[in-house]
Design an enzyme around this catalytic site. Structure first.
Site, PDB file in Angstrom:
ATOM      1  CD  GLU A 256      -3.033  -1.017   0.552  1.00  0.00           C
ATOM      2  OE1 GLU A 256      -3.227  -0.129  -0.053  1.00  0.00           O
ATOM      3  OE2 GLU A 256      -3.501  -2.311   0.242  1.00  0.00           O
ATOM      4  CB  CYS A 295      -2.462   6.702   2.156  1.00  0.00           C
ATOM      5  SG  CYS A 295      -3.438   5.638   3.139  1.00  0.00           S
TER       6      CYS A 295
END
Ligand code: NAP
Length: 521
Positions: A256, A295
């Site tokens: 990720e 994020c």
């Protein structure tokens, strides 16, 4: 000063050699030290595999789910103490800290419920059986069983509670023991949570270990049944993926990484409309929550050429009202970024972005931070950069500035144009479209879909209920192609697949039914 210890092979271990100092990012006051020098990583992994694995696999999904519920309850019971740590060590406002910690408890309890629904099974029966021959006797059935290895979880600095919990929840429910490594700079929260879980004896021995400090050579000891779930920068992701033993043993890796998430304002969403206000609220929240260190935060704000200047002005007006400072101080709306390195990186990024266009608000220069000692703290102003319509804007679409920074990018108002501009980001975690025009939304969504793990459809009709695109929900997948790392986490039951081996059974139906208990999930 407090020395944080790792929890490995069923015991707390202090690192030797040079230790890293953790600081309060608002004051730069040293608050703890940590390191993993001298820790036998091979032994730590083997303990997890040999003790934690069998203990978890012996439990049913419902029983594993009960463990997750107990983890969630422990965190909830010590919420205030953990929030205080997040404020001190993470530079979080109390609201930011709640977002992280409550995200952790919510994700754990969501997976506890999934465990309960899966009941007394110990593995997943995947889909319907398949008749393979002329008669029903020759039969096929997929099942998914827990891998026999260990899950190494490497987390980024921005979500020390949620990042820990969302990965641990899925692995433990799947029946796989966890070795969790928080980012060192903000490790106090994950460290305290693990201390509490160990103190209360919530999990079977070996089910959870913690490494506080650098990863050392832990990944060198991975074998063919092990998995790594990594969250962090794309560069570290590349290093992990290209390790020789990872390649040799086909160690399963989930990455990720970075993302240039976009929010597209539809041409129908006129300034002053509910949809427009919803859009502005989400952009502002994403720019300032956790000082933009999410994020999933909106980085690129796409507005039709006709409204781009208004969007810019409305955002600037709202950003002006944000008080930057020490989050321990009453009234502060945005804290510092997490580390000195992070501050330098954000300042550099702002400088580069500004070359693509103009600073509309903020910038890379020093900011007056309320309640912080003079000249101390890793503070940066919320910053908005605008570019011209049709500008090549290479940095806007290629550099994730991991701080309170966004760009306003005008587009023609056509769905194809919006999707094409967003796709220049090279793959993202989430992008959003704010419109009540369902034809426009449908076109944009299908244009964005190949490049994203999630697309958020921002209509005023869901404004009350929605936490916005920046919030990752446990029942929806999280991840994204390309720049975002190519990974996929969560998504309810889908998340378990990463920790399990899917295997096709091919044979006589009664025997297969005996293996599966003839239950389809
Ligand atoms: P980072 O420097 O890549 O660090 C991430 C983690 O990897 C830390 O725990 C770090 O440990 C560890 N690490 C560093 N080098 C390693 C190596 N060679 N082998 C094994 N582990 C290693 O990233 P970051 O600065 O903490 O995080 C910011 C980035 O994370 C941003 O780009 C952001 O977009 C991304 N992020 C993505 C998501 C997502 O879900 N996609 C979520 C959050 C953040 P140390 O701390 O000990 O160095």
């Amino acid at each position: 000063m407090l020395t944080l210890r790792s929890y490995v092979a069923g015991a707390w271990a202090e690192g030797t050699g040079t230790l890293q100092t953790l600081v309060n990012p608002a004051t730069e006051e040293p608050i703890a030290r940590a390191g993993t020098g001298g820790i036998d990583m091979g032994k730590a992994l083997e303990h997890a595999r040999s003790k934690g694995g069998p203990a978890l696999r012996a439990l049913t999904f419902a029983e594993r789910g009960a463990l997750l519920k107990a983890m969630s309850d422990v965190i909830q019971a010590h919420r205030d103490e953990i929030l205080d740590l997040a404020v001190r060590n993470g530079g979080n406002t109390r609201g930011d800290a709640k977002f992280d910690v409550d995200g952790a408890t919510f994700t754990l309890s969501s997976y506890a419920q999934i465990g309960q629904a899966l009941g007394d099974a110990r593995f997943v029966v995947d889909g319907e059986g398949i008749q393979l021959g002329r008669t029903p006797r020759f039969h096929g059935q997929h099942i998914a069983v827990p891998r026999r290895g260990v899950a190494v979880h490497i987390n980024a600095f921005n979500f020390p509670a949620w990042g820990f919990a969302e990965k641990a929840a899925v692995a433990i429910l799947a029946g796989v023991p966890v070795v969790s490594k928080p980012a060192t700079s903000s490790a106090m929260v994950a460290h305290r949570i693990t201390e509490l879980l160990v103190e209360k004896g919530v999990l079977p021995e070996g089910a959870l270990s913690l490494l506080v400090g650098s990863a050392g050579d832990v990944l060198e000891h991975l074998g063919p049944q092990d998995v790594v779930a990594f969250t962090g920068s794309g560069d570290t992701g590349v290093k992990i993926r290209s390790m020789a033993n990872v390649i040799r043993h086909s160690v399963r890796i989930n990455v990720e990484a970075d993302s240039l998430n976009a929010a597209i304002l539809g041409p129908d969403a006129a300034p002053g409309s509910d949809t427009y206000d919803f859009f502005l609220k989400d952009v502002l929240r994403d720019m300032t929550q956790k000082a933009g260190q999410k994020c999933t935060a909106i980085r690129r704000v796409l507005a039709p050429m006709s409204t781009a200047a208004q969007v810019r002005d409305d955002l600037v007006e709202r950003l002006r009202a944000i008080t930057v400072g020490n989050p321990a101080q009453e009234g502060v709306r945005m804290g510092p970024v997490a580390t000195a390195d992070q501050l330098q990186d954000v300042r550099e990024g702002i400088g580069q972005l500004a070359k693509d266009g103009r600073l509309a608000f903020g910038g890379a220069t020093e900011v007056q931070a309320v309640g912080a000692p003079a000249g101390k703290g890793f503070f940066v102003s919320p910053t908005l950069v605008e570019v011209d319509a049709g500008a090549a804007a290479p940095t806007v679409h290629s550099r994730e500035v991991f701080g309170p920074v966004a760009t306003v990018v005008p587009y023609s108002g056509q769905p194809d144009d919006a999707a094409e501009i967003v796709s220049r980001g090279g793959g993202g975690l989430v992008s959003s479209v704010y419109s009540e025009d369902t034809a426009f939304t449908a076109d944009v969504v299908l244009g964005l879909a190949p490049f994203h793990g999630r697309v958020f459809l921002g209509s005023a009709k869901i404004a009350e209920a929605s936490p916005g695109p920046g919030t990752v929900l446990p029942l929806l997948v999280h991840g994204g192609p390309g720049r975002a790392g190519g990974g996929e986490e969560l998504g309810g039951l889908r998340g378990l697949a990463f920790y399990m081996q899917r295997v096709a059974l091919e044979g006589s139906r009664p025997v297969i039914d005996r293996v599966t208990g003839n239950k389809a999930t």
